[in-house]
Design a protein around this motif. Structure first.
Motif, short mmCIF file in Angstrom:
data_model
loop_
_atom_site.label_atom_id
_atom_site.label_comp_id
_atom_site.label_asym_id
_atom_site.label_seq_id
_atom_site.Cartn_x
_atom_site.Cartn_y
_atom_site.Cartn_z
N VAL A 75 0.84 -1.21 0.00
CA VAL A 75 0.00 0.00 0.00
C VAL A 75 0.87 1.25 0.00
CG1 VAL A 75 -1.76 1.28 1.27
CG2 VAL A 75 -1.89 -1.21 1.11
N GLN A 76 1.82 1.32 0.93
CA GLN A 76 2.65 2.52 1.00
C GLN A 76 3.47 2.71 -0.28
OE1 GLN A 76 4.84 2.97 4.60
NE2 GLN A 76 5.99 4.74 3.87
N ALA A 77 3.97 1.62 -0.82
CA ALA A 77 4.74 1.74 -2.06
C ALA A 77 3.88 2.29 -3.19
CB ALA A 77 5.30 0.36 -2.44
N ALA A 78 2.63 1.82 -3.28
CA ALA A 78 1.73 2.33 -4.33
C ALA A 78 1.40 3.80 -4.12
CB ALA A 78 0.46 1.49 -4.36
N LEU A 79 1.18 4.17 -2.86
CA LEU A 79 0.88 5.58 -2.57
C LEU A 79 2.05 6.48 -2.90
CD1 LEU A 79 -1.09 5.22 0.80
CD2 LEU A 79 -2.02 5.75 -1.46
N SER A 154 11.55 -3.11 0.33
CA SER A 154 11.14 -3.03 -1.07
C SER A 154 10.09 -1.97 -1.31
CB SER A 154 10.62 -4.38 -1.52
OG SER A 154 9.54 -4.78 -0.72
N GLY A 155 10.14 -0.96 -0.57
CA GLY A 155 9.14 0.10 -0.70
C GLY A 155 8.41 0.32 0.57
N GLY A 156 8.82 -0.37 1.64
CA GLY A 156 8.09 -0.24 2.88
C GLY A 156 8.28 1.07 3.57
N LYS A 194 -9.76 5.76 -0.76
CA LYS A 194 -9.65 4.36 -1.19
C LYS A 194 -8.78 3.55 -0.22
CE LYS A 194 -10.62 5.17 -6.04
NZ LYS A 194 -11.94 4.51 -5.90
N THR A 195 -7.77 4.18 0.35
CA THR A 195 -6.94 3.48 1.33
C THR A 195 -7.72 3.19 2.59
OG1 THR A 195 -4.99 4.60 0.43
CG2 THR A 195 -4.76 3.56 2.58
N GLN A 196 -8.57 4.13 3.00
CA GLN A 196 -9.42 3.89 4.18
C GLN A 196 -10.40 2.74 3.92
OE1 GLN A 196 -7.39 5.59 6.25
NE2 GLN A 196 -9.23 6.10 7.42
N ARG A 197 -10.94 2.70 2.72
CA ARG A 197 -11.85 1.61 2.39
C ARG A 197 -11.14 0.27 2.40
NH1 ARG A 197 -14.99 2.41 -2.98
NH2 ARG A 197 -15.90 0.46 -2.22
N LEU A 198 -9.92 0.24 1.88
CA LEU A 198 -9.15 -1.00 1.91
C LEU A 198 -8.89 -1.43 3.34
CD1 LEU A 198 -7.41 -3.21 0.57
CD2 LEU A 198 -5.48 -1.59 0.68
N LEU A 225 3.15 11.44 3.80
CA LEU A 225 2.57 11.81 2.51
C LEU A 225 1.86 13.16 2.56
CD1 LEU A 225 1.14 8.31 1.59
CD2 LEU A 225 3.07 9.44 0.48
N LEU A 226 1.26 13.47 3.71
CA LEU A 226 0.54 14.74 3.86
C LEU A 226 1.49 15.90 4.13
CD1 LEU A 226 -2.54 13.58 5.95
CD2 LEU A 226 -2.52 14.28 3.56
N GLY A 227 2.62 15.62 4.73
CA GLY A 227 3.59 16.68 4.99
C GLY A 227 3.02 17.76 5.89
N SER A 228 3.10 19.01 5.45
CA SER A 228 2.69 20.14 6.28
C SER A 228 1.24 20.55 6.02
CB SER A 228 3.61 21.33 6.01
OG SER A 228 3.62 21.65 4.63
N TYR A 229 0.41 19.62 5.68
CA TYR A 229 -1.00 19.90 5.44
C TYR A 229 -1.60 20.66 6.62
CZ TYR A 229 -5.75 19.13 3.79
OH TYR A 229 -7.03 19.32 3.33
N PRO A 230 -2.42 21.72 6.38
CA PRO A 230 -3.05 22.15 5.13
C PRO A 230 -2.31 23.22 4.36
CG PRO A 230 -4.06 23.35 6.92
CD PRO A 230 -2.98 22.47 7.54
N ALA A 231 -0.99 23.28 4.49
CA ALA A 231 -0.23 24.28 3.73
C ALA A 231 -0.47 24.12 2.23
CB ALA A 231 1.26 24.15 4.05
N GLN A 232 -0.69 22.87 1.77
CA GLN A 232 -0.94 22.66 0.35
C GLN A 232 -2.26 23.30 -0.08
OE1 GLN A 232 -0.24 20.43 2.75
NE2 GLN A 232 0.53 18.52 1.91
#
Length: 645
Positions: A75-79, A154-156, A194-198, A225-232
């Protein structure tokens, strides 16, 4: 059969996500690629859980480790491939947006679908599809190989490059265009859903075997992945605001522009509620509405609109943690807090203040728009009711109406903002008393500043109008109007100055009815009525009146009174009625003056004398052998009373 029934029940209970709009087709493709991968993960996990139940007597610990490794390796590798700046997902999104922008910039490009001659957008879609397919390229080891023997690293783990602090979707080489930023945020939210649904589906799979909190494990993937959200979100809102400002035709207040800002804020707020951890949700949503930062961290360029509007309340904003919300030690260094350039109230304050300043500049007397200039410019050699109406309408439309429209738009914007706050912002921040208080205080500050701006615009409009009225009366009124020769006497037609003055009042009333509502219109017309009465009274004092000229002035006053009566101001009838009674001082014979002054007017003789002195016969007329000055002076009055006795 029981397993199939359970699977069907789980599918029925599984919530359906809303479809994304057509304009987000590239996001739909990328999201479908992620869904396909998640379906493979979900299907393989069912077999692994069934195998763990058969092999291990106590499978709880094994399944927990299995789920942790599964999320990290698959999952993390795909994200990361989908969301990191260097990943193929962002490349696909950028390629599609660039192609769409190129199509928009090249209207001559063939947009008809043709396999032999694909359009730019179609080529971008093909590129996006090929990149999206790479998302399912899982690292070594299948979804079911999340055991201790799986390929490590391997992407973990999330690489440091482009994750923390990057916002998960923005490269360090500069901010992308607003449209691309918006799509990146939409993709971020879609991937999160989609990740939450999974995670929920995986919890259901293991529920009969072990209690594993897969949802919490999945949440642990997102901080990097979100970093400094909500700066984006703030960066996108600021970029979108700047792009939209460039499209405005003029600095005038624009209701549709403000409504678009509120719609963007609502979109960002909905995402913030989804992507923020519960303890941070209220704060993040409040930051999108109103966010103070230290002046050193704000964008260069002087005082911001919100600060100029007096918006300073920001309860609990002293913390500098998360979201780039401040500069450590800034308060101690003497930096005054200022509104963040991306928050809604800052954008609205800038637009409202800029629009008000523009309308105040436009609402000025002089140049070709003065009535004297317009008369000659429009080719009128004389003044009639028709020409006066056209000239007055042109002046009011050019100078006054735009200012009244600005005041009306500001009122509409504030009404829409309060509705937006009640329906979107307040529910989003209601989980924190401090954030709710901060947001409501900032809203009230902007409302007060806007009300002051509206008052300033209306006051300036009245000043401009009354200045023009006085200019018209002074320049167009002739002394001969009120001392006419018998052969030019005409009581059925007002003077030229009156025609222009009443036309101005009528044009102003039409503009006020068309643009203002409620108390604003009532107060505006009441102020114009009061000041018009004062102006006419002062204008009356400038001239000398013969008996015929007094009747001519009375005709003018009746014309003014008729127009002002249509304003619907209660005091208009009383004020203009009193003015008409004063005009009678100029009309009646000298012998009737004492009865008029002592009777219906009930004026002190000293006050009445200043109007009686306007009579042409003031120095020559006599009553019982006394001049009017002698009659209405204190000494003359005493003698007159003694003679009556």
């Amino acid at each position: 059969q029981q397993q199939q029934q359970q699977q069907q029940q789980q599918q029925q209970q599984q919530p359906l996500e809303p479809e994304l709009p057509e304009e987000c087709d590239i996001i739909v493709r990328l999201a479908k690629a992620l869904s396909s991968l998640y379906k493979e993960v979900h299907a393989s996990v069912k077999d692994d859980v069934a195998e763990a139940r058969e092999v291990f007597a106590a499978p709880e610990l094994v399944l927990e480790m299995f789920m942790q490794r599964l999320l990290e390796q698959n999952v993390q590798a795909a994200l990361e491939r989908l969301l990191l700046p260097s990943g193929p997902g962002m490349a696909a999104l950028a390629a599609s947006m660039n192609a769409i922008a190129a199509v928009a910039a090249a209207p001559g490009v063939d947009r008809v679908s043709n396999p032999a001659n694909p359009t730019l957008r179609e080529r971008a879609r093909e590129r996006a599809s090929s990149i999206a397919a790479s998302l399912s390229g899982a690292p070594a080891g299948s979804a079911g190989s999340g055991s201790a023997g799986g390929a490590p690293g391997s992407g973990g783990s999330s690489s440091s490059a482009g994750a923390a602090g990057s916002g998960g979707s923005f490269s360090a080489g500069g901010r992308p265009p607003a449209a691309l930023q918006r799509q990146q945020l939409r993709l971020l939210a879609e991937a999160y859903s989609k990740t939450q649904r999974l995670a929920l589906n995986l919890e259901r799979v293991v529920r009969g075997v072990a209690q594993v909190d897969v949802l919490s494990m999945a949440e642990g993937l997102w901080p990097a992945l979100l970093g400094s959200y909500p700066a984006q979100e703030l960066a996108w809102l600021q970029a979108a605001y700047q792009d939209e400002v460039q499209l405005l035709d003029s600095p005038e207040l624009n209701l549709n522009f403000c409504l678009k800002l509120m719609a963007w804020n609502a979109e960002a707020t909905a995402r913030a509620l989804k992507l923020s951890a519960p303890p941070q949700a209220a704060r993040n949503c409040r930051m999108l509405f109103h966010h103070l930062v230290a002046a050193a961290a704000a964008a260069a360029g002087g005082t911001t609109g919100a600060a100029a509007a007096g918006i300073s309340a920001d309860g609990g904003e002293g913390s500098t943690s998360g979201g780039g919300s401040g500069v450590p030690g800034a308060a101690g260094a003497g930096f005054a807090p200022t509104a963040h350039p991306g928050c809604l109230l800052e954008h609205l304050a800038r637009h409202i203040i800029g629009g008000v300043e523009f309308s105040l500049e436009m609402c000025s007397v002089g140049g070709g728009s003065s009535l004297g200039g317009l008369l000659s410019k429009m080719g009128f050699s004389s003044v009639s009711r028709a020409s006066a109406s056209q000239v007055a309408g042109a002046f009011v439309g050019d100078k006054i109406r735009k200012a009244l429209e600005a005041a009306h738009v500001a009122t509409q914007v504030m009404a829409a903002l309060q509705s937006h706050y009640s329906g979107t912002v307040a529910p989003a921040v209601s989980g924190s008393v401090a954030e709710l208080s901060s947001a409501s205080s900032a809203l009230l500050a902007l409302i007060r500043a806007s009300e002051d701006s509206i008052t300033a615009v209306l006051s300036k409009s009245v000043d401009t109008f009354m200045t023009q009225m006085e200019r018209v009366l002074t320049s167009e009124q002739r002394r001969s109007d009120f001392t006419p020769r018998d052969d030019t006497l005409s009581f059925d037609k007002p003077t030229a100055a009156c025609l222009l003055g009443t036309a101005l009042l009528a044009a102003l009333q039409d503009a006020a009815i068309a643009t203002l509502e409620g108390p604003n219109r009532q107060q505006f017309l009441a102020e114009v009525t009061c000041r018009s009465h004062q102006l006419l009274l002062a204008h009356m004092m400038r001239y000398t009146y013969s008996p015929a000229g007094a009747l001519k002035w009375k005709k003018d006053v009746n014309e003014y009174a008729e127009v002002l009566a249509s304003f619907g101001v209660p005091s208009a009838a009383e004020d203009m009625g009193h003015l008409l009674q004063l005009v009678n001082v100029l009309v009646v014979a000298p012998e009737s003056l004492l009865g008029l002054v002592n009777g219906s007017l009930r004026m002190a003789h000293r006050d009445a004398l200043q109007f009686i002195a306007l009579r042409e016969d003031f120095k020559t007329a006599k009553v019982d052998g006394k001049t009017l000055l002698q009659l209405f002076s204190a000494e003359g009055m005493e003698r007159h009373i003694g003679q009556q006795r």
